[in-house]
Design a protein around this motif. Structure first.
Motif, PDB file in Angstrom:
ATOM      1  N   ARG A 149       0.826  -1.211   0.000  1.00  0.00           N
ATOM      2  CA  ARG A 149       0.000   0.000   0.000  1.00  0.00           C
ATOM      3  C   ARG A 149       0.860   1.260   0.000  1.00  0.00           C
ATOM      4  O   ARG A 149       0.516   2.250  -0.644  1.00  0.00           O
ATOM      5  CB  ARG A 149      -0.946  -0.001   1.192  1.00  0.00           C
ATOM      6  N   PHE A 150       1.971   1.234   0.713  1.00  0.00           N
ATOM      7  CA  PHE A 150       2.871   2.383   0.742  1.00  0.00           C
ATOM      8  C   PHE A 150       3.436   2.665  -0.639  1.00  0.00           C
ATOM      9  O   PHE A 150       3.470   3.814  -1.087  1.00  0.00           O
ATOM     10  CB  PHE A 150       4.000   2.143   1.753  1.00  0.00           C
ATOM     11  N   VAL A 151       3.879   1.614  -1.331  1.00  0.00           N
ATOM     12  CA  VAL A 151       4.435   1.792  -2.674  1.00  0.00           C
ATOM     13  C   VAL A 151       3.372   2.337  -3.621  1.00  0.00           C
ATOM     14  O   VAL A 151       3.626   3.271  -4.390  1.00  0.00           O
ATOM     15  CB  VAL A 151       5.030   0.465  -3.199  1.00  0.00           C
ATOM     16  N   ARG A 152       2.181   1.772  -3.577  1.00  0.00           N
ATOM     17  CA  ARG A 152       1.098   2.255  -4.448  1.00  0.00           C
ATOM     18  C   ARG A 152       0.752   3.708  -4.155  1.00  0.00           C
ATOM     19  O   ARG A 152       0.552   4.503  -5.064  1.00  0.00           O
ATOM     20  CB  ARG A 152      -0.137   1.380  -4.300  1.00  0.00           C
ATOM     21  N   LYS A 153       0.677   4.054  -2.882  1.00  0.00           N
ATOM     22  CA  LYS A 153       0.312   5.417  -2.488  1.00  0.00           C
ATOM     23  C   LYS A 153       1.376   6.419  -2.929  1.00  0.00           C
ATOM     24  O   LYS A 153       1.054   7.476  -3.461  1.00  0.00           O
ATOM     25  CB  LYS A 153       0.127   5.483  -0.966  1.00  0.00           C
ATOM     26  N   THR A 154       2.646   6.080  -2.730  1.00  0.00           N
ATOM     27  CA  THR A 154       3.697   7.020  -3.100  1.00  0.00           C
ATOM     28  C   THR A 154       3.822   7.159  -4.620  1.00  0.00           C
ATOM     29  O   THR A 154       4.148   8.228  -5.100  1.00  0.00           O
ATOM     30  CB  THR A 154       5.051   6.605  -2.489  1.00  0.00           C
ATOM     31  N   ARG A 155       3.537   6.095  -5.350  1.00  0.00           N
ATOM     32  CA  ARG A 155       3.514   6.222  -6.804  1.00  0.00           C
ATOM     33  C   ARG A 155       2.354   7.077  -7.266  1.00  0.00           C
ATOM     34  O   ARG A 155       2.486   7.859  -8.212  1.00  0.00           O
ATOM     35  CB  ARG A 155       3.416   4.847  -7.466  1.00  0.00           C
ATOM     36  N   ALA A 156       1.216   6.954  -6.600  1.00  0.00           N
ATOM     37  CA  ALA A 156       0.029   7.716  -6.988  1.00  0.00           C
ATOM     38  C   ALA A 156       0.228   9.213  -6.768  1.00  0.00           C
ATOM     39  O   ALA A 156      -0.327  10.023  -7.524  1.00  0.00           O
ATOM     40  CB  ALA A 156      -1.179   7.234  -6.205  1.00  0.00           C
ATOM     41  N   ILE A 157       1.015   9.578  -5.763  1.00  0.00           N
ATOM     42  CA  ILE A 157       1.221  11.001  -5.502  1.00  0.00           C
ATOM     43  C   ILE A 157       2.482  11.521  -6.172  1.00  0.00           C
ATOM     44  O   ILE A 157       2.867  12.675  -5.985  1.00  0.00           O
ATOM     45  CB  ILE A 157       1.240  11.326  -3.988  1.00  0.00           C
ATOM     46  N   GLY A 158       3.136  10.666  -6.949  1.00  0.00           N
ATOM     47  CA  GLY A 158       4.265  11.115  -7.762  1.00  0.00           C
ATOM     48  C   GLY A 158       5.640  10.935  -7.145  1.00  0.00           C
ATOM     49  O   GLY A 158       6.613  11.427  -7.694  1.00  0.00           O
ATOM     50  N   MET A 159       5.737  10.248  -6.024  1.00  0.00           N
ATOM     51  CA  MET A 159       7.054   9.974  -5.439  1.00  0.00           C
ATOM     52  C   MET A 159       7.617   8.713  -6.077  1.00  0.00           C
ATOM     53  O   MET A 159       6.941   7.704  -6.163  1.00  0.00           O
ATOM     54  CB  MET A 159       6.934   9.759  -3.921  1.00  0.00           C
ATOM     55  N   ARG A 160       8.833   8.788  -6.531  1.00  0.00           N
ATOM     56  CA  ARG A 160       9.467   7.621  -7.143  1.00  0.00           C
ATOM     57  C   ARG A 160      10.832   7.417  -6.578  1.00  0.00           C
ATOM     58  O   ARG A 160      11.520   8.208  -6.163  1.00  0.00           O
ATOM     59  CB  ARG A 160       9.548   7.782  -8.649  1.00  0.00           C
TER      60      ARG A 160
END
Length: 69
Positions: free
Chosen positions: A58-69
């Motif tokens: 969930r953390f990976v999905r959330k950070t990708r959704a907000i543009g953090m890579r």
């Protein structure tokens, strides 16, 4: 190293530690000195592995959704 990457490293380390304690508790329970507490500890550690794995995804999905890579 970004804050996201450091967070993922700590999550992975926590998952590995909990997995090792799951194995340790199971092996101790199966030994001649094993008691129910070892099995309970292994079950709680396994639940921690499952919970932290879900959190990591969930953390990976959330950070990708907000543009953090």
């Amino acid at each position: 190293m970004s804050l996201r990457a450091i967070h993922l490293v700590f999550i992975a380390a926590s998952i590995l530690l909990a997995a090792f304690t799951t194995v340790w508790g199971t092996l101790m329970f199966m030994s001649e000195r094993g008691v129910f507490g070892h099995l309970a500890f292994a079950a709680i550690s396994f639940a921690a592995v499952a919970g932290m794995s879900v959190y990591a995804v969930r953390f990976v999905r959330k950070t990708r959704a907000i543009g953090m890579r």
